[in-house]
Write an enzyme that holds these catalytic residues in place. Structure first.
Site, PDB file in Angstrom:
ATOM      1  N   GLY A  72       0.835  -1.206   0.000  1.00 37.41           N
ATOM      2  CA  GLY A  72       0.000   0.000   0.000  1.00 37.41           C
ATOM      3  C   GLY A  72       0.864   1.248   0.000  1.00 37.41           C
ATOM      4  O   GLY A  72       2.069   1.181   0.234  1.00 37.41           O
TER       5      GLY A  72
ATOM      6  N   ARG B 280      -0.290  -4.764  -5.187  1.00 39.75           N
ATOM      7  CA  ARG B 280      -0.246  -5.991  -4.374  1.00 39.75           C
ATOM      8  C   ARG B 280      -0.274  -7.173  -5.345  1.00 39.75           C
ATOM      9  O   ARG B 280      -0.655  -7.033  -6.498  1.00 39.75           O
ATOM     10  CB  ARG B 280      -1.438  -6.041  -3.423  1.00 39.75           C
ATOM     11  CG  ARG B 280      -1.446  -4.874  -2.425  1.00 39.75           C
ATOM     12  CD  ARG B 280      -2.380  -5.153  -1.253  1.00 39.75           C
ATOM     13  NE  ARG B 280      -2.582  -3.966  -0.436  1.00 39.75           N
ATOM     14  CZ  ARG B 280      -1.780  -3.596   0.566  1.00 39.75           C
ATOM     15  NH1 ARG B 280      -0.719  -4.312   0.871  1.00 39.75           N
ATOM     16  NH2 ARG B 280      -2.042  -2.520   1.270  1.00 39.75           N
ATOM     17  N   GLY B 281       0.114  -8.343  -4.860  1.00 36.35           N
ATOM     18  CA  GLY B 281       0.159  -9.521  -5.729  1.00 36.35           C
ATOM     19  C   GLY B 281       1.289  -9.410  -6.737  1.00 36.35           C
ATOM     20  O   GLY B 281       2.217  -8.635  -6.547  1.00 36.35           O
TER      21      GLY B 281
ATOM     22  N   ASN C 246       5.942  -6.073   5.326  1.00 36.78           N
ATOM     23  CA  ASN C 246       6.226  -7.494   5.601  1.00 36.78           C
ATOM     24  C   ASN C 246       6.226  -8.352   4.344  1.00 36.78           C
ATOM     25  O   ASN C 246       7.143  -9.133   4.112  1.00 36.78           O
ATOM     26  CB  ASN C 246       5.132  -8.048   6.526  1.00 36.78           C
ATOM     27  CG  ASN C 246       5.266  -7.531   7.928  1.00 36.78           C
ATOM     28  OD1 ASN C 246       6.301  -7.685   8.530  1.00 36.78           O
ATOM     29  ND2 ASN C 246       4.231  -6.897   8.439  1.00 36.78           N
ATOM     30  N   GLY C 247       5.144  -8.203   3.564  1.00 34.65           N
ATOM     31  CA  GLY C 247       4.990  -9.029   2.365  1.00 34.65           C
ATOM     32  C   GLY C 247       6.103  -8.761   1.368  1.00 34.65           C
ATOM     33  O   GLY C 247       6.741  -9.690   0.849  1.00 34.65           O
TER      34      GLY C 247
ATOM     35  N   ILE D  28       2.812   2.363   7.111  1.00 32.28           N
ATOM     36  CA  ILE D  28       2.261   3.278   8.106  1.00 32.28           C
ATOM     37  C   ILE D  28       1.858   2.508   9.366  1.00 32.28           C
ATOM     38  O   ILE D  28       1.755   3.085  10.435  1.00 32.28           O
ATOM     39  CB  ILE D  28       1.044   4.083   7.569  1.00 32.28           C
ATOM     40  CG1 ILE D  28      -0.089   3.166   7.144  1.00 32.28           C
ATOM     41  CG2 ILE D  28       1.458   5.011   6.453  1.00 32.28           C
ATOM     42  CD1 ILE D  28      -1.388   3.924   6.898  1.00 32.28           C
ATOM     43  N   ASP D  29       1.651   1.191   9.214  1.00 30.15           N
ATOM     44  CA  ASP D  29       1.208   0.391  10.366  1.00 30.15           C
ATOM     45  C   ASP D  29       2.295   0.232  11.432  1.00 30.15           C
ATOM     46  O   ASP D  29       2.006  -0.142  12.559  1.00 30.15           O
ATOM     47  CB  ASP D  29       0.766  -1.008   9.924  1.00 30.15           C
ATOM     48  CG  ASP D  29      -0.520  -0.980   9.131  1.00 30.15           C
ATOM     49  OD1 ASP D  29      -1.028   0.120   8.876  1.00 30.15           O
ATOM     50  OD2 ASP D  29      -1.010  -2.064   8.755  1.00 30.15           O
TER      51      ASP D  29
ATOM     52  N   GLY E 151      -4.379  -0.164  10.343  1.00 29.17           N
ATOM     53  CA  GLY E 151      -3.677  -1.022  11.297  1.00 29.17           C
ATOM     54  C   GLY E 151      -4.310  -2.385  11.227  1.00 29.17           C
ATOM     55  O   GLY E 151      -5.244  -2.690  11.951  1.00 29.17           O
ATOM     56  N   ARG E 152      -3.804  -3.175  10.286  1.00 33.63           N
ATOM     57  CA  ARG E 152      -4.399  -4.487  10.012  1.00 33.63           C
ATOM     58  C   ARG E 152      -4.263  -5.405  11.218  1.00 33.63           C
ATOM     59  O   ARG E 152      -5.225  -5.979  11.685  1.00 33.63           O
ATOM     60  CB  ARG E 152      -3.678  -5.077   8.807  1.00 33.63           C
ATOM     61  CG  ARG E 152      -4.374  -6.226   8.164  1.00 33.63           C
ATOM     62  CD  ARG E 152      -3.535  -6.799   7.053  1.00 33.63           C
ATOM     63  NE  ARG E 152      -3.625  -6.046   5.824  1.00 33.63           N
ATOM     64  CZ  ARG E 152      -2.577  -5.617   5.121  1.00 33.63           C
ATOM     65  NH1 ARG E 152      -1.355  -5.842   5.556  1.00 33.63           N
ATOM     66  NH2 ARG E 152      -2.744  -4.966   3.992  1.00 33.63           N
TER      67      ARG E 152
HETATM   68  N1  ADP Z   1       5.415 -14.435   1.540  1.00 32.09           N
HETATM   69  C1  ADP Z   1       5.657 -13.765   0.433  1.00 32.09           C
HETATM   70  N2  ADP Z   1       6.611 -14.178  -0.440  1.00 32.09           N
HETATM   71  C2  ADP Z   1       6.855 -13.491  -1.571  1.00 32.09           C
HETATM   72  N3  ADP Z   1       6.216 -12.356  -1.920  1.00 32.09           N
HETATM   73  C3  ADP Z   1       5.259 -11.904  -1.106  1.00 32.09           C
HETATM   74  C4  ADP Z   1       4.925 -12.571   0.108  1.00 32.09           C
HETATM   75  N4  ADP Z   1       3.929 -11.896   0.707  1.00 32.09           N
HETATM   76  C5  ADP Z   1       3.649 -10.836  -0.092  1.00 32.09           C
HETATM   77  N5  ADP Z   1       4.440 -10.839  -1.176  1.00 32.09           N
HETATM   78  C6  ADP Z   1       4.439  -9.862  -2.253  1.00 32.09           C
HETATM   79  O1  ADP Z   1       4.879  -8.607  -1.730  1.00 32.09           O
HETATM   80  C7  ADP Z   1       4.120  -7.547  -2.287  1.00 32.09           C
HETATM   81  C8  ADP Z   1       3.569  -6.653  -1.227  1.00 32.09           C
HETATM   82  O2  ADP Z   1       2.908  -7.402  -0.207  1.00 32.09           O
HETATM   83  P1  ADP Z   1       1.739  -6.789   0.661  1.00 32.09           P
HETATM   84  O3  ADP Z   1       1.441  -7.737   1.748  1.00 32.09           O
HETATM   85  O4  ADP Z   1       0.606  -6.401  -0.230  1.00 32.09           O
HETATM   86  O5  ADP Z   1       2.301  -5.412   1.194  1.00 32.09           O
HETATM   87  P2  ADP Z   1       3.425  -5.076   2.268  1.00 32.09           P
HETATM   88  O6  ADP Z   1       4.724  -5.367   1.684  1.00 32.09           O
HETATM   89  O7  ADP Z   1       3.230  -3.628   2.524  1.00 32.09           O
HETATM   90  O8  ADP Z   1       3.134  -5.918   3.474  1.00 32.09           O
HETATM   91  C9  ADP Z   1       3.047  -8.162  -3.160  1.00 32.09           C
HETATM   92  O9  ADP Z   1       3.415  -7.975  -4.508  1.00 32.09           O
HETATM   93  C10 ADP Z   1       3.032  -9.613  -2.759  1.00 32.09           C
HETATM   94  O10 ADP Z   1       2.734 -10.463  -3.823  1.00 32.09           O
HETATM   95  O1  FBP Z   2      -6.709  -0.865   0.759  1.00 32.77           O
HETATM   96  P1  FBP Z   2      -5.333  -1.410   0.680  1.00 32.77           P
HETATM   97  O2  FBP Z   2      -4.505  -0.819  -0.378  1.00 32.77           O
HETATM   98  O3  FBP Z   2      -5.319  -2.893   0.629  1.00 32.77           O
HETATM   99  O4  FBP Z   2      -4.594  -1.007   2.017  1.00 32.77           O
HETATM  100  C1  FBP Z   2      -5.112  -1.228   3.279  1.00 32.77           C
HETATM  101  C2  FBP Z   2      -4.001  -1.616   4.183  1.00 32.77           C
HETATM  102  O5  FBP Z   2      -2.942  -0.704   4.214  1.00 32.77           O
HETATM  103  C3  FBP Z   2      -2.298  -0.768   5.486  1.00 32.77           C
HETATM  104  O6  FBP Z   2      -2.405   0.458   6.153  1.00 32.77           O
HETATM  105  C4  FBP Z   2      -0.842  -1.007   5.309  1.00 32.77           C
HETATM  106  O7  FBP Z   2      -0.654  -2.212   4.695  1.00 32.77           O
HETATM  107  P2  FBP Z   2       0.715  -2.558   3.983  1.00 32.77           P
HETATM  108  O8  FBP Z   2       1.797  -2.306   4.980  1.00 32.77           O
HETATM  109  O9  FBP Z   2       0.580  -3.990   3.626  1.00 32.77           O
HETATM  110  O10 FBP Z   2       0.849  -1.666   2.796  1.00 32.77           O
HETATM  111  C5  FBP Z   2      -3.089  -1.821   6.269  1.00 32.77           C
HETATM  112  O11 FBP Z   2      -3.238  -1.548   7.622  1.00 32.77           O
HETATM  113  C6  FBP Z   2      -4.398  -1.759   5.590  1.00 32.77           C
HETATM  114  O12 FBP Z   2      -5.197  -2.884   5.830  1.00 32.77           O
HETATM  115 MG    MG Z   3       1.947  -5.850   5.181  1.00 34.19          MG
END
Ligand code: ADP
Ligand code: FBP
Ligand code: MG
Length: 530
Positions: free
Chosen positions: A182, A246-247, A272-273, A301-302, A346-347
């Site tokens: 995000g 995402r994805g 994290n992702g 931001i979380d 804040g998920r």
């Molecule tokens: N366990 C994972 N292994 C590899 N890529 C991942 C994993 N989890 C998330 N991703 C990828 O990281 C990117 C961001 O993940 P997301 O959870 O949406 O946001 P954030 O990085 O802010 O937590 C996405 O493109 C997603 O496909």
């Molecule tokens: O509507 P979106 O783009 O999925 O984002 C919502 C999410 O963004 C966040 O503020 C931050 O999430 P990420 O760190 O994964 O970007 C979460 O708390 C919230 O659920």
């Molecule tokens: Mg995340």
């Protein structure tokens, strides 16, 4: 039992948990212990349990446990390096030297600028202390102890910054930047600093990958050429110059694409992702014996990344959130029996809600995912709202989006990254509040504010701007120093490199036993809602 295992009970599994754990447990909580011994919530217990689990395999009766712990710790916080795969890689003197700037025409071969006398480099043995408080007892407020006696055990992380020797020749570098997940205030500031610092090292080929990891597979998305000129003013607006998503593609597709494009330095901005992805990319590069440095910069931001003081964007988010709370307060305060409800992001972590509540001083009830509550019943939120209307005439509730998920309809949906799509606790609170006061025949004017996207789309404030600058610069220093699979963070006001798995083994949570949560409760004056 002398060994320290990193295993964790599956029933305590949290997102992205894999091989590592933070070693700490918290014992103290006079509030919970003395005021509501029988009511210690399930979540609070789980939190303590999670911490205890992490140390459960250490044999504290072993006189050598501390040495073993520290050896294990040193091993876990060792930074993966290019030389792990390329043992013969020969470093060159750094081209980063502020006393003798990189030649503008960039004619490097045989002529690298260096200055042996310049003491502006970080020594590889420099360290940053992770924990700075000595708790004399496990019952000290907020104590984080490794062993039951709460002994002092030093835990050191590697200091971030420019090294005297570098493992990449600037003219051979093609650097790429990608922003995922995000939006977050400060993304453009970090992009800008990475580009500027790369140029100071003498890198000429710098590209941006559009729209997160998706940009590695979508053939319609072409890389964006970056230079100091392109990024000069991008920090003046929010969002990401490169776009986010995402994805996206698989790790092996991403690495195929890195190879095809000849990218050998990858800067990954995300939460994290994204970091799980960055670490997998690093692993895959090592497997294929590719000399690629993958360096993360934690963005969320979380504020849910482990071990660091804060992530960039968090401070700005809190500042913006405070404005929303102020509006809710003014609405509520100006109405007869006004109730303002604000939902913040804040998920799984309630940091934004907790800090915004503390900052505003206008919140009567702060609800976070880490602390369960009831809406109805004698100890419920509604009962307290009724009390507040009676005593003060108005009330403000601040809830994190992940709070009270047991009280809302499950969506059973996930987003493209696999994150659970949450039920709307803000709307639920609004509906239940209206219904409740109507049923008991008391007038209540309920206003609901959901400022979530306004909070993360804005430009970084001054404090985040500085944090982004330092993190961006250090990311580049880390890559040139030959590290890969690392991320950079601020720890006790100093900057450190950390192996990615150490910061994403689970989301960082608000500790309901922490001083900060207790301070928040002191400020709001709220009771326990269980
Ligand atoms: N366990 C994972 N292994 C590899 N890529 C991942 C994993 N989890 C998330 N991703 C990828 O990281 C990117 C961001 O993940 P997301 O959870 O949406 O946001 P954030 O990085 O802010 O937590 C996405 O493109 C997603 O496909
Ligand atoms: O509507 P979106 O783009 O999925 O984002 C919502 C999410 O963004 C966040 O503020 C931050 O999430 P990420 O760190 O994964 O970007 C979460 O708390 C919230 O659920
Ligand atoms: Mg995340």
């Amino acid at each position: 039992m002398g060994t320290i295992s990193h295993a964790i009970s599956p029933k305590l599994s949290l997102p992205h948990q894999n091989t590592v754990r933070s070693y700490a447990f918290s014992r103290s909580n006079h509030r919970f212990q003395t005021l509501m011994p029988s009511k210690v919530s399930r979540k609070v217990r789980v939190f303590a349990e999670l911490r205890k689990q992490s140390t459960s395999s250490i044999d504290f009766s072993d006189p050598d446990w501390k040495t073993k712990f520290q050896r294990d710790f040193e091993q876990r916080f060792r930074l993966p390096h290019i030389t792990d795969i390329f043992e013969d890689a020969v470093p060159i003197p750094s081209t980063f030297c502020l006393k003798m700037r990189t030649p503008l025409n960039g004619d490097f071969p045989g002529n690298y600028p260096s200055d042996e006398e310049w003491h502006g480099y970080i020594n590889n043995n420099d360290r940053v202390l992770l924990k700075t408080i000595y708790y004399s007892s496990p019952t000290s407020a907020g104590a984080e102890c490794i062993d039951p006696g709460c002994n002092w055990v030093e835990q050191w992380a590697h200091r971030a910054g420019p090294r005297e020797k570098i493992y990449f020749k600037p003219e051979e570098v093609k650097a790429a930047i990608v922003t995922c997940g995000g939006l977050c205030p400060g993304l453009n500031d970090v992009i800008r600093q990475i580009v500027i610092t790369l140029e100071i090292y003498g890198v000429k080929r710098i590209v941006g990958i559009p729209f997160g990891y998706r940009g590695f597979s979508d053939t319609e998305l072409t890389e964006v050429l970056l230079s100091r000129k392109v990024v000069q003013n991008i920090h003046l607006s929010g969002g990401s110059l490169l776009g986010v998503s995402r994805g996206g593609p698989s790790v092996s597709e991403i690495v195929d694409n890195l190879e095809a494009r000849g990218i050998n330095m990858l800067f990954v901005l995300g939460g994290n992702g994204t970091h799980a992805g960055a670490n997998a990319i690093h692993d895959e590069c090592q497997k294929r014996r590719l000399k690629v440095a993958v360096v993360g910069v934690p963005k969320t931001i979380d504020n849910d990344i482990l071990l660091m003081d804060k992530t960039f964007g968090f401070d700005t988010a809190v500042e913006e959130a405070q404005r929303a709370i102020n509006s809710a307060y003014i609405e509520a305060h100006s109405a007869y029996h006004g109730i303002g409800i604000v939902k913040l992001m804040g998920r799984s972590s309630g940091f934004i809600a907790m800090h915004a509540s503390l900052a505003s001083g206008q919140v009567d009830i702060c609800l976070i995912p880490e602390v369960p509550f009831n809406i109805h019943g004698p100890h419920g939120v509604l009962n307290h709202l009724q009390y507040l209307l009676d005593k003060k005439g108005s009330a403000v509730v601040c809830t994190a989006e992940g709070a009270g998920q047991n009280l809302v309809q499950k969506t059973n949906a996930t987003d493209a990254s696999g994150n659970i799509v949450l039920g709307d606790i803000g709307v639920r609170l609004q509906q239940e509040t209206k219904k409740y006061f109507k049923e008991i025949g008391i007038h209540a004017d309920v206003k609901y504010i959901d400022p979530t996207y306004m909070i993360r789309a804005c430009r970084a404030n001054a404090s985040d701007g500085i944090l982004c600058t330092v993190l961006g610069q250090n990311a580049v220093h880390g890559a040139f120093a030959g590290f890969s699979g690392i991320t950079v963070g601020i720890i006790n006001t100093h900057y450190a490199y950390l192996p990615i798995p150490q910061v994403i083994s689970h989301p960082r949570l608000v500790d309901p036993n922490s001083r900060m949560w207790h301070r928040c409760l002191t400020s709001t004056g709220q009771p326990d809602f269980i």
